[in-house]
Design an enzyme around this catalytic site. Structure first.
Site, PDB file in Angstrom:
ATOM      1  CB  VAL A  59     -15.189  24.381  -5.810  1.00 49.40           C
ATOM      2  CG1 VAL A  59     -15.978  25.668  -5.561  1.00 49.40           C
ATOM      3  CG2 VAL A  59     -13.709  24.703  -5.978  1.00 49.40           C
ATOM      4  CB  CYS A  60     -19.474  21.019  -5.947  1.00 47.20           C
ATOM      5  SG  CYS A  60     -19.382  21.686  -7.624  1.00 47.20           S
ATOM      6  CB  SER A  61     -17.339  18.775  -1.658  1.00 43.22           C
ATOM      7  OG  SER A  61     -17.384  18.185  -0.387  1.00 43.22           O
ATOM      8  CB  THR A  64     -22.731  21.312  -0.514  1.00 43.65           C
ATOM      9  OG1 THR A  64     -22.925  21.563  -1.916  1.00 43.65           O
ATOM     10  CG2 THR A  64     -23.982  20.667   0.064  1.00 43.65           C
TER      11      THR A  64
END
Length: 166
Positions: A59-61, A64
Site C-alpha cells: 500500500v505504501c508503494s 507513493t
C-alpha cells in the site's frame, strides 16, 4: 485524537492531532542524501505531505507511486512522502521504481515529524498512514488520518484539496 488501527488492532498515536485551519508545525527530517529538511524549506509553496509506514510494503508503494504520477498534474504543489525508512532504503526504492516527481524524506532519526503531526505509532515506532495539505502560508487545508493503517487514503480528495490550495 484519531482512532487508528493497524491490522485491526488499536494503536496509540503520539503527539497532537492536526486539524484543518491549524498552522502546520515545523519539522526536521532527513533527505536521501542525509541533509536536514524542514517545513520552512518549502515556504511559499503548497505542500501535499503523504505519510507512509514503510515504503517497502504494497500500500505504501502504491500510495507513493500514485502521488508521483499525479505530481505533474497538480500544478505548483510540492509533494513530499515521509516515512521512518532509512534514507538509503528510500533512495534505493526511488531508483528501482523510477519515482522522480516527489521528494522522499526520512523521519527515522528522531521522529520529529511523527510527534509534531500526531502520527507516530507508539507500539511500532512507525508513522501512521495520513495525508496533509498545507497551503503557501503553512495553514493546514486538508488532514486525513487513515483509520486502518493498512488501507489506502482518499487520493481523490487529497488531490482535489491540493489543487484548490493557494
Amino acid at each position: 485524537m484519531a482512532n487508528v488501527t493497524f491490522n485491526q488492532d488499536p494503536v496509540t498515536l503520539l503527539g497532537n492531532e492536526i486539524l484543518v485551519g491549524d498552522q502546520a508545525p515545523n519539522f526536521t527530517v532527513l533527505s536521501n542524501d542525509l541533509k536536514e529538511v524542514k517545513l520552512d524549506d518549502y515556504k511559499d509553496k503548497v505542500k501535499l505531505i503523504s505519510v507512509v509506514p514503510s515504503i517497502d510494503t504494497g500500500v505504501c508503494s502504491e500510495q507513493t507511486q500514485r502521488f508521483n504520477k499525479e505530481a505533474e498534474d497538480i500544478g505548483n504543489v510540492q509533494v513530499l512522502t515521509i516515512s521512518m525508512d532509512l534514507p538509503f532504503a528510500q533512495a534505493r526504492w526511488r531508483e528501482v521504481n523510477k519515482v522522480n516527481e516527489l521528494e522522499m524524506l526520512s523521519d527515522h532519526r528522531d521522529a520529529n515529524f511523527g510527534e509534531n503531526y500526531g502520527v507516530l505509532i507508539k507500539e511500532l515506532r512507525l508513522l501512521s498512514r495520513s495525508i496533509f495539505v498545507v497551503d503557501s502560508a503553512n495553514t493546514v487545508t486538508y488532514a486525513e488520518y487513515v483509520s486502518e493503517v493498512t488501507n489506502h487514503p482518499d487520493y481523490d480528495k487529497a488531490l482535489e484539496e491540493a489543487k484548490k490550495a493557494k
